[in-house]
Design an enzyme around this catalytic site. Structure first.
Site, mmCIF file in Angstrom:
data_model
loop_
_atom_site.group_PDB
_atom_site.id
_atom_site.type_symbol
_atom_site.label_atom_id
_atom_site.label_comp_id
_atom_site.label_asym_id
_atom_site.label_seq_id
_atom_site.Cartn_x
_atom_site.Cartn_y
_atom_site.Cartn_z
ATOM 1 N N THR A 10 0.842 -1.198 0.000
ATOM 2 C CA THR A 10 0.000 0.000 0.000
ATOM 3 C C THR A 10 0.877 1.249 0.000
ATOM 4 O O THR A 10 1.835 1.327 0.786
ATOM 5 C CB THR A 10 -0.914 -0.012 1.237
ATOM 6 N N LEU A 85 2.603 -6.151 12.498
ATOM 7 C CA LEU A 85 1.367 -6.725 11.953
ATOM 8 C C LEU A 85 0.275 -6.770 13.010
ATOM 9 O O LEU A 85 -0.885 -6.487 12.736
ATOM 10 C CB LEU A 85 1.630 -8.127 11.410
ATOM 11 N N ARG A 89 -3.363 -5.233 12.482
ATOM 12 C CA ARG A 89 -4.516 -6.139 12.530
ATOM 13 C C ARG A 89 -5.513 -5.694 13.592
ATOM 14 O O ARG A 89 -6.717 -5.813 13.413
ATOM 15 C CB ARG A 89 -4.037 -7.555 12.856
ATOM 16 N N GLU A 209 -3.315 -8.182 5.980
ATOM 17 C CA GLU A 209 -3.116 -8.302 7.436
ATOM 18 C C GLU A 209 -3.436 -9.714 7.913
ATOM 19 O O GLU A 209 -4.041 -9.914 8.977
ATOM 20 C CB GLU A 209 -3.944 -7.270 8.199
ATOM 21 N N THR A 211 -4.523 -13.505 5.966
ATOM 22 C CA THR A 211 -5.760 -14.003 5.363
ATOM 23 C C THR A 211 -6.588 -14.713 6.435
ATOM 24 O O THR A 211 -6.070 -15.127 7.477
ATOM 25 C CB THR A 211 -5.449 -15.007 4.233
ATOM 26 N N PHE A 229 0.818 -24.958 9.565
ATOM 27 C CA PHE A 229 1.137 -23.974 8.525
ATOM 28 C C PHE A 229 1.777 -24.604 7.302
ATOM 29 O O PHE A 229 1.646 -24.094 6.211
ATOM 30 C CB PHE A 229 2.077 -22.890 9.083
HETATM 31 C C1 LIG Z 1 -5.108 -3.971 -1.659
HETATM 32 C C2 LIG Z 1 -4.009 -4.703 -0.945
HETATM 33 C C3 LIG Z 1 -3.067 -3.991 -0.204
HETATM 34 C C4 LIG Z 1 -2.019 -4.662 0.439
HETATM 35 N N1 LIG Z 1 -1.093 -3.930 1.163
HETATM 36 C C5 LIG Z 1 -0.029 -4.563 1.736
HETATM 37 C C6 LIG Z 1 1.004 -3.835 2.423
HETATM 38 O O1 LIG Z 1 0.945 -2.610 2.537
HETATM 39 N N2 LIG Z 1 2.052 -4.508 2.941
HETATM 40 C C7 LIG Z 1 2.165 -5.875 2.817
HETATM 41 O O2 LIG Z 1 3.127 -6.454 3.319
HETATM 42 N N3 LIG Z 1 1.196 -6.596 2.186
HETATM 43 C C8 LIG Z 1 0.110 -5.970 1.641
HETATM 44 N N4 LIG Z 1 -0.844 -6.713 0.968
HETATM 45 C C9 LIG Z 1 -0.558 -8.130 0.715
HETATM 46 C C10 LIG Z 1 -1.339 -9.096 1.579
HETATM 47 O O3 LIG Z 1 -0.839 -9.062 2.885
HETATM 48 C C11 LIG Z 1 -1.204 -10.470 0.903
HETATM 49 O O4 LIG Z 1 -1.982 -10.445 -0.271
HETATM 50 C C12 LIG Z 1 -1.631 -11.594 1.824
HETATM 51 O O5 LIG Z 1 -0.665 -11.767 2.830
HETATM 52 C C13 LIG Z 1 -1.800 -12.931 1.089
HETATM 53 O O6 LIG Z 1 -0.665 -13.216 0.326
HETATM 54 P P1 LIG Z 1 -0.864 -13.662 -1.183
HETATM 55 O O7 LIG Z 1 -1.802 -12.700 -1.851
HETATM 56 O O8 LIG Z 1 0.481 -13.854 -1.747
HETATM 57 O O9 LIG Z 1 -1.640 -15.038 -1.092
HETATM 58 P P2 LIG Z 1 -1.011 -16.514 -1.022
HETATM 59 O O10 LIG Z 1 0.024 -16.559 0.051
HETATM 60 O O11 LIG Z 1 -0.636 -16.924 -2.402
HETATM 61 O O12 LIG Z 1 -2.274 -17.328 -0.536
HETATM 62 C C14 LIG Z 1 -3.210 -17.969 -1.440
HETATM 63 C C15 LIG Z 1 -4.249 -18.689 -0.607
HETATM 64 O O13 LIG Z 1 -3.606 -19.705 0.157
HETATM 65 C C16 LIG Z 1 -3.913 -19.568 1.532
HETATM 66 N N5 LIG Z 1 -2.755 -19.985 2.321
HETATM 67 C C17 LIG Z 1 -1.541 -19.372 2.395
HETATM 68 N N6 LIG Z 1 -0.721 -20.029 3.218
HETATM 69 C C18 LIG Z 1 -1.428 -21.092 3.677
HETATM 70 C C19 LIG Z 1 -1.132 -22.154 4.556
HETATM 71 N N7 LIG Z 1 0.051 -22.263 5.180
HETATM 72 N N8 LIG Z 1 -2.099 -23.077 4.785
HETATM 73 C C20 LIG Z 1 -3.314 -22.974 4.190
HETATM 74 N N9 LIG Z 1 -3.662 -21.987 3.358
HETATM 75 C C21 LIG Z 1 -2.721 -21.061 3.095
HETATM 76 C C22 LIG Z 1 -4.216 -18.091 1.704
HETATM 77 O O14 LIG Z 1 -5.020 -17.880 2.860
HETATM 78 C C23 LIG Z 1 -4.960 -17.792 0.422
HETATM 79 O O15 LIG Z 1 -6.302 -18.176 0.543
HETATM 80 C C24 LIG Z 1 -1.930 -6.066 0.348
HETATM 81 C C25 LIG Z 1 -2.899 -6.778 -0.388
HETATM 82 C C26 LIG Z 1 -3.936 -6.122 -1.015
HETATM 83 C C27 LIG Z 1 -4.958 -6.906 -1.776
#
Ligand SMILES: Cc1cc2nc3c(=O)[nH]c(=O)nc-3n(C[C@H](O)[C@H](O)[C@H](O)COP(=O)(O)OP(=O)(O)OC[C@H]3O[C@@H](n4cnc5c(N)ncnc54)[C@H](O)[C@@H]3O)c2cc1C
Length: 230
Positions: A10, A85, A89, A209, A211, A229
């Protein structure tokens, strides 16, 4: 010298300074990186359908050379980023409810003025059932938030309790926003009313923050002592 990329930051391309957590020979360390440092770039992520009021960017660090003073002196290991975080959160525990509250207030006002057949939409039992259930979840979420605020003030809050609040209040807020959308029906999908905007924005909040799935794992670990995890 920092190398790496991070998607979805962000305000990444409007910030003067980026706080970057990086894996080093000395474990995970935090760095304050002026964004005009050679090798730093922050291309903007386009085509977002959620949280469109703020810019989201990718951070790209290619041989970004920093002085020793850029290192955060005390934060070592995962505790530094995790404590940041937990603060963010905690804010979402309350913030998500604000979005839900505006949706509910909008839906009530709308249902009172929209007439179907010979009476207002608000006078139909199914509408009242929706409104009552939403008021219930909004109130429960608020009580949870206030409780977490009190134990945070007392200094006894645990990470899994923040997870509980974030998971529940975002999940219920997005459910409220979507239910309110049904009360406004077609008018629910236009930006003339705030409901679809909140619902769309809450899609991001569900993901950032931590998922919902990751918060479930945090709570699951606290309940069972087992880490699921990976
Ligand atoms: C508009 C927006 C603003 C953002 N701003 C910031 C920011 O300022 N700073 C920052 O650091 N991040 C930011 N984010 C990123 C956000 O924190 C990540 O998108 C989030 O952590 C999920 O990572 P990913 O999208 O790579 O999903 P992935 O890690 O690819 O996850 C995909 C799916 O798998 C699930 N999953 C992941 N790990 C596991 C596990 N161990 N076991 C079971 N299920 C799992 C997830 O819950 C999800 O459903 C932002 C995201 C958005 C959309």
């Amino acid at each position: 010298v920092l190398n790496g990329t991070k998607m979805w930051i962000t305000n990444g391309s409007v910030a003067d300074v980026a706080v970057v957590w990086a894996r080093t020979d000395d474990g995970i360390r935090g760095f304050v990186v002026p964004t005009d440092t050679p090798g730093f770039s922050a291309p903007e992520i386009k085509k977002k359908m959620s949280l469109r009021a703020s810019v989201t960017s990718e951070l790209v660090l290619e041989d970004v050379r920093l002085p020793g003073t850029a290192l955060l002196p005390e934060a070592k290991g995962l505790n530094g980023p995790l404590s940041c975080l937990s603060e963010a959160r905690f804010g979402i525990v309350f913030g998500s409810l604000g979005a839900a509250r505006e949706c509910l207030e909008t839906a009530i006002t709308y249902a009172q003025s929209r007439r179907l057949f010979d009476k207002p939409l608000a006078a139909y039992q199914l509408t009242q059932q929706k409104l009552a259930d939403m008021a219930l979840e909004l109130g429960k979420g608020m009580l949870l938030a206030v409780h977490l605020g009190r134990i945070k003030d007392a200094g006894t809050i645990r990470n899994e309790q923040v997870s509980l609040g974030k998971l529940n209040n975002v999940r219920e807020s997005i459910a409220i926003a979507r239910e309110c959308r049904t009360i406004l029906a077609a008018n629910g999908i236009t930006l003339e009313y705030p409901v679809i905007r909140h619902a769309n924005n809450l899609e991001s909040v569900l993901t950032y923050e931590g998922t919902s799935e990751v918060h479930q794992l945090v709570i699951g670990q606290a309940l069972t002592g087992e880490s699921a995890f990976r």
